[in-house]
Design an enzyme around this catalytic site. Sequence first.
Site, PDB file in Angstrom:
ATOM      1  N   ALA A 157      -1.212  -0.509   4.664  1.00 44.75           N
ATOM      2  CA  ALA A 157      -0.261  -0.926   3.640  1.00 44.75           C
ATOM      3  C   ALA A 157       1.134  -0.429   3.994  1.00 44.75           C
ATOM      4  O   ALA A 157       1.299   0.605   4.646  1.00 44.75           O
ATOM      5  CB  ALA A 157      -0.680  -0.378   2.277  1.00 44.75           C
ATOM      6  N   GLY A 216      -5.136   0.352   4.735  1.00 45.07           N
ATOM      7  CA  GLY A 216      -5.349  -0.944   4.109  1.00 45.07           C
ATOM      8  C   GLY A 216      -5.826  -2.000   5.073  1.00 45.07           C
ATOM      9  O   GLY A 216      -6.557  -2.919   4.701  1.00 45.07           O
ATOM     10  N   GLU A 271      -9.421  -1.505   5.265  1.00 49.69           N
ATOM     11  CA  GLU A 271     -10.031  -1.989   4.029  1.00 49.69           C
ATOM     12  C   GLU A 271     -10.198  -3.507   4.071  1.00 49.69           C
ATOM     13  O   GLU A 271     -11.233  -4.034   3.651  1.00 49.69           O
ATOM     14  CB  GLU A 271      -9.188  -1.573   2.826  1.00 49.69           C
ATOM     15  CG  GLU A 271      -9.203  -0.068   2.600  1.00 49.69           C
ATOM     16  CD  GLU A 271      -8.625   0.329   1.267  1.00 49.69           C
ATOM     17  OE1 GLU A 271      -9.408   0.429   0.299  1.00 49.69           O
ATOM     18  OE2 GLU A 271      -7.403   0.539   1.188  1.00 49.69           O
ATOM     19  N   GLU A 323      -4.989   8.054   4.828  1.00 51.90           N
ATOM     20  CA  GLU A 323      -4.352   8.250   3.525  1.00 51.90           C
ATOM     21  C   GLU A 323      -4.348   9.708   3.069  1.00 51.90           C
ATOM     22  O   GLU A 323      -3.383  10.154   2.443  1.00 51.90           O
ATOM     23  CB  GLU A 323      -5.059   7.392   2.461  1.00 51.90           C
ATOM     24  CG  GLU A 323      -4.744   5.914   2.534  1.00 51.90           C
ATOM     25  CD  GLU A 323      -5.686   5.129   3.427  1.00 51.90           C
ATOM     26  OE1 GLU A 323      -5.759   3.905   3.275  1.00 51.90           O
ATOM     27  OE2 GLU A 323      -6.348   5.741   4.288  1.00 51.90           O
TER      28      GLU A 323
END
Length: 198
Positions: free
Chosen positions: A54, A99, A102, A122
């Site tokens: 992200a 992300g 993910e 993260e």
Amino acid sequence: MINNEEFDEYNVIKMDDGGLNPLDISRLESVKNLLKNNKINIITGNNRAFSAGANINNFVGMKDTEAFNLSMKGHEILDEIESFPMPVISVLNGYTLGGGLELALSTDFRIGGPKLKWGFPEVNLGILPGWGGTQRLKKLAGRANSEYIIMTGKTFNADDAVRYGIIAEISDNPMERAIELAVDLYKKSREAIINIKN
């Protein structure tokens, strides 16, 4: 930039901004909206990265409620990709982090290149994967392994991905291998494939 190329059997969705392909909600929405329910779908990045995660710049100054809503929206989009009726394959070259990982975990099959670097960094920023990655990782790698992967924030390689069950296989040309798999799956009974997925 995200674009797609359609072939008779498969549909290729390419995320390629010329760099590390950072994700935000609009990019996730674009990927989801380009999926075709009459073809096998392949999601890929570029030779440098599937996606390094992200876009952290979007989080600066974000209020708690905004962060929660962002997390829920990302979770919802990846749930839709995971439950898409036709198979989705991700091609993981280079960096597949946060992300980006993910997104990859929401697909049915992951084919990795030999230079794959993956993980959930993260925790090093004081946050955790917010788009359902913790639950999806547990299904593949088991609780102890997934906690190790997420809590350490380490970056792992392609061999580790096979060992933990993250990718189906490593290929020197993962895009070519993904296309071979897509063509093979397309020849199977569509009804059977959909029932196996659900």
